[in-house]
Design an enzyme around this catalytic site. Structure first.
Site, PDB file in Angstrom:
ATOM      1  N   HIS A 183       0.966  -1.198  -0.040  1.00 50.13           N
ATOM      2  CA  HIS A 183       0.061  -0.012   0.004  1.00 50.13           C
ATOM      3  C   HIS A 183       0.909   1.134   0.005  1.00 50.13           C
ATOM      4  O   HIS A 183       1.983   1.162   0.481  1.00 50.13           O
ATOM      5  CB  HIS A 183      -0.716   0.012   1.369  1.00 50.13           C
ATOM      6  CG  HIS A 183      -2.012   1.057   1.314  1.00 50.13           C
ATOM      7  ND1 HIS A 183      -1.663   2.335   1.858  1.00 50.13           N
ATOM      8  CD2 HIS A 183      -3.174   0.962   1.091  1.00 50.13           C
ATOM      9  CE1 HIS A 183      -2.857   2.926   1.842  1.00 50.13           C
ATOM     10  NE2 HIS A 183      -3.794   2.159   1.375  1.00 50.13           N
ATOM     11  N   GLN A 205      -4.821  -5.214   6.805  1.00 59.33           N
ATOM     12  CA  GLN A 205      -5.488  -6.314   6.317  1.00 59.33           C
ATOM     13  C   GLN A 205      -5.721  -7.938   6.838  1.00 59.33           C
ATOM     14  O   GLN A 205      -6.486  -8.694   6.432  1.00 59.33           O
ATOM     15  CB  GLN A 205      -5.584  -6.430   4.444  1.00 59.33           C
ATOM     16  CG  GLN A 205      -5.650  -5.179   3.986  1.00 59.33           C
ATOM     17  CD  GLN A 205      -7.080  -4.737   3.977  1.00 59.33           C
ATOM     18  OE1 GLN A 205      -8.158  -5.297   4.284  1.00 59.33           O
ATOM     19  NE2 GLN A 205      -7.255  -3.285   3.568  1.00 59.33           N
ATOM     20  N   CYS A 247      -4.573   2.460  -3.716  1.00 63.28           N
ATOM     21  CA  CYS A 247      -3.476   2.990  -3.166  1.00 63.28           C
ATOM     22  C   CYS A 247      -2.304   1.953  -3.226  1.00 63.28           C
ATOM     23  O   CYS A 247      -1.559   1.710  -2.316  1.00 63.28           O
ATOM     24  CB  CYS A 247      -3.749   3.279  -1.777  1.00 63.28           C
ATOM     25  SG  CYS A 247      -4.776   4.587  -1.339  1.00 63.28           S
ATOM     26  N   LYS A 285     -10.945  -0.540  10.231  1.00 64.69           N
ATOM     27  CA  LYS A 285     -10.919  -1.675   9.407  1.00 64.69           C
ATOM     28  C   LYS A 285     -11.346  -3.030  10.288  1.00 64.69           C
ATOM     29  O   LYS A 285     -11.287  -3.915   9.683  1.00 64.69           O
ATOM     30  CB  LYS A 285      -9.617  -1.876   8.704  1.00 64.69           C
ATOM     31  CG  LYS A 285      -9.268  -0.837   7.655  1.00 64.69           C
ATOM     32  CD  LYS A 285      -7.989  -1.216   6.621  1.00 64.69           C
ATOM     33  CE  LYS A 285      -7.380   0.087   6.161  1.00 64.69           C
ATOM     34  NZ  LYS A 285      -8.266   0.125   4.675  1.00 64.69           N
ATOM     35  N   ASP A 289       2.622  -4.645   8.091  1.00 65.37           N
ATOM     36  CA  ASP A 289       1.560  -3.682   8.109  1.00 65.37           C
ATOM     37  C   ASP A 289       0.411  -4.911   8.165  1.00 65.37           C
ATOM     38  O   ASP A 289      -0.070  -5.644   7.104  1.00 65.37           O
ATOM     39  CB  ASP A 289       1.585  -3.284   6.517  1.00 65.37           C
ATOM     40  CG  ASP A 289       0.029  -2.610   6.182  1.00 65.37           C
ATOM     41  OD1 ASP A 289      -0.743  -2.678   6.986  1.00 65.37           O
ATOM     42  OD2 ASP A 289       0.180  -1.839   5.200  1.00 65.37           O
TER      43      ASP A 289
HETATM   44  N1  PMP Z   1      -2.034  -0.788   4.461  1.00 62.29           N
HETATM   45  C1  PMP Z   1      -3.128  -1.524   3.941  1.00 62.29           C
HETATM   46  C2  PMP Z   1      -2.521  -3.000   3.502  1.00 62.29           C
HETATM   47  C3  PMP Z   1      -4.062  -1.048   3.757  1.00 62.29           C
HETATM   48  O1  PMP Z   1      -5.210  -1.758   3.082  1.00 62.29           O
HETATM   49  C4  PMP Z   1      -4.485   0.311   4.270  1.00 62.29           C
HETATM   50  C5  PMP Z   1      -5.786   0.896   4.132  1.00 62.29           C
HETATM   51  N2  PMP Z   1      -6.423   0.720   2.656  1.00 62.29           N
HETATM   52  C6  PMP Z   1      -3.509   1.069   4.831  1.00 62.29           C
HETATM   53  C7  PMP Z   1      -2.368   0.421   5.095  1.00 62.29           C
HETATM   54  C8  PMP Z   1      -3.815   2.502   5.416  1.00 62.29           C
HETATM   55  O2  PMP Z   1      -4.559   2.143   6.407  1.00 62.29           O
HETATM   56  P1  PMP Z   1      -5.121   3.604   7.149  1.00 62.29           P
HETATM   57  O3  PMP Z   1      -5.786   4.303   5.893  1.00 62.29           O
HETATM   58  O4  PMP Z   1      -6.330   2.957   8.115  1.00 62.29           O
HETATM   59  O5  PMP Z   1      -4.046   4.325   7.710  1.00 62.29           O
END
Ligand code: PMP
Length: 403
Positions: A121, A201, A362, A224, A198
């Site tokens: 991401h 997910q 993203c 999430k 990270d």
């Molecule tokens: N890492 C991953 C794998 C994600 O899916 C996301 C959210 N789409 C993020 C980081 C960022 O998370 P947040 O916007 O809640 O900070």
């Protein structure tokens, strides 16, 4: 499993346009909230609210107790050794930026390297690029296979004496791939290099044990995982956190302040400058309790079965291209159908009351690797049903007839 549980989520019976009920398949972007979470937060606002840690009065002490009980709930959920290793942030993004900035300042110099993967991401790419601009560090990128797995055979070769950190996603938010994080940790540690995972997910879908994973840092987001927005967690091993400087300055993170010299607070407060979102901590803790009551194993079993069903049904659609591996994957399915643009597919599904996400998610470097601009992404929760998967499949077929 989910008929009773669905009643905890009032939004799931909302009518969208003239469609009833809503089919919500955008859980990887954010999950819906059970009423228990919202009620716990409302209750705290109505009955307890006071700033934490600074007051001698009753409410402030009660709010502080709730915040610290929430920290213990998170510790238990991740099986961290100590609450001192649990830092509240605004989310995964802030957690990664905290490590990039603070670990970077403590341990990185010009020419040092961070290993990431091709499926990250943006938050796990750009945070490090900012450190490229500030410190002159460089990224090394572990490629993926055509079916969306890490090229583990290439990992060893990416290490050099300049490698300072490996930062990798646990589960891809596009492909659903579950990465072999324990193996990555083992390899990285054999080079004396720590690992950040990270977990944005992974935490919503299966049990996570940071001691078992062996990772040095682990980040996830409250929103999430059925909790509120604006709250997240950074787990960090004490031996690293102790040696890292504060990320931000302000109240809470200090012991003494003078114009000449300031000393910093103990862990975890050293990394929590300013008034924390203590109400959101309560909401997050309630969400984690809610999940634990269902059982993360149970959630994983149900969602894997639903994802398998969705993969089987979707793959029968003519002209569909499904990205990511066939097995070892979580409840995220990215796809394209014929030459229908992902945005058209998403917009038309929306008119049928089906919420999916479209775009690059993203993860632009991953899109480039796959040779596409974007995908349609359906992502599932334990509250989704086979009927909803069927609605998605029928919706896609209807959209196909329009082209
Ligand atoms: N890492 C991953 C794998 C994600 O899916 C996301 C959210 N789409 C993020 C980081 C960022 O998370 P947040 O916007 O809640 O900070």
């Amino acid at each position: 499993m989910n008929d009773e549980l669905r009643k905890d989520f009032p939004i799931l019976i909302r009518k969208i346009y003239d469609r009833y009920p809503l089919v919500y398949l955008d859980n990887a972007a954010t999950t819906q909230k059970p009423r228990q979470v919202v009620e716990a937060m409302t209750d705290e606002y109505y009955n307890v609210n006071a700033n934490v840690h600074r007051g001698v009065h009753f409410l402030s002490q009660q709010a502080t107790d709730l915040q610290e009980a929430g920290r213990e709930t998170v510790r238990r959920f991740l099986n961290a050794r100590s609450v001192e290793e649990i830092i509240f942030t605004r989310g995964t993004t802030e957690s990664i930026n905290l490590v990039a900035s603070s670990f970077g300042q403590a341990f990185m110099h010009e020419g040092d390297e961070v290993i990431v993967t091709e499926m990250e991401h943006h938050s796990n790419i750009v945070s490090w690029q900012l450190m490229h601009d500030r410190l002159g560090i460089n990224l090394r990128v572990l490629p993926i296979t055509d079916d969306g797995r890490l090229r583990m055979d290439l990992l060893e070769g990416l290490f050099s004496e300049r490698t300072r950190l490996v930062s990798v996603t646990h589960v891809s938010n596009v492909l659903g791939t579950v990465n072999p994080v324990s193996d990555i940790v083992q390899i990285a540690h054999s080079h004396g290099v720590p690992v950040l995972v990270d977990g944005a997910q992974s935490t919503p879908h299966f049990p996570v044990d940071v001691q078992q994973l062996g990772c040095d840092f682990f980040a996830f987001s409250g929103h999430k995982i059925y909790g509120p927005t604006g709250i997240g967690v950074l787990y960090g091993r004490r031996e690293w956190l102790d040696r890292m400087p504060p990320y931000m300055g302000g109240g809470e993170m200090i012991k003494t302040v003078s114009f000449e010299h300031t000393t910093y607070n103990d862990l975890p407060y050293k990394f929590e400058a300013g008034t924390p979102d203590y109400i959101a901590v309560t909401g997050l803790a309630r969400a984690l309790d809610y999940l634990s009551q269902i059982g993360m194993d149970q959630i994983q079993r149900y969602e894997r079965d639903l994802t398998r069903y969705a993969l089987d049904r979707l793959s029968q659609i003519e002209g569909i291209r499904i990205f990511g591996p066939q097995d070892e994957r979580e409840a995220v399915i990215s796809f394209l159908v014929g030459d229908i643009h992902h945005l058209d597919m998403g917009t038309l599904l929306d008119r049928l009351g089906i919420a999916v996400r479209t775009g690059h998610h993203c993860a632009e470097p991953l899109m480039r690797r796959l040779g596409i601009e974007g995908t349609v992404r359906a992502s599932f929760s334990f509250y989704n049903t086979r009927d909803e998967v069927d609605a998605l499949v029928e919706g896609i077929r209807r959209v196909q007839t329009m082209f």
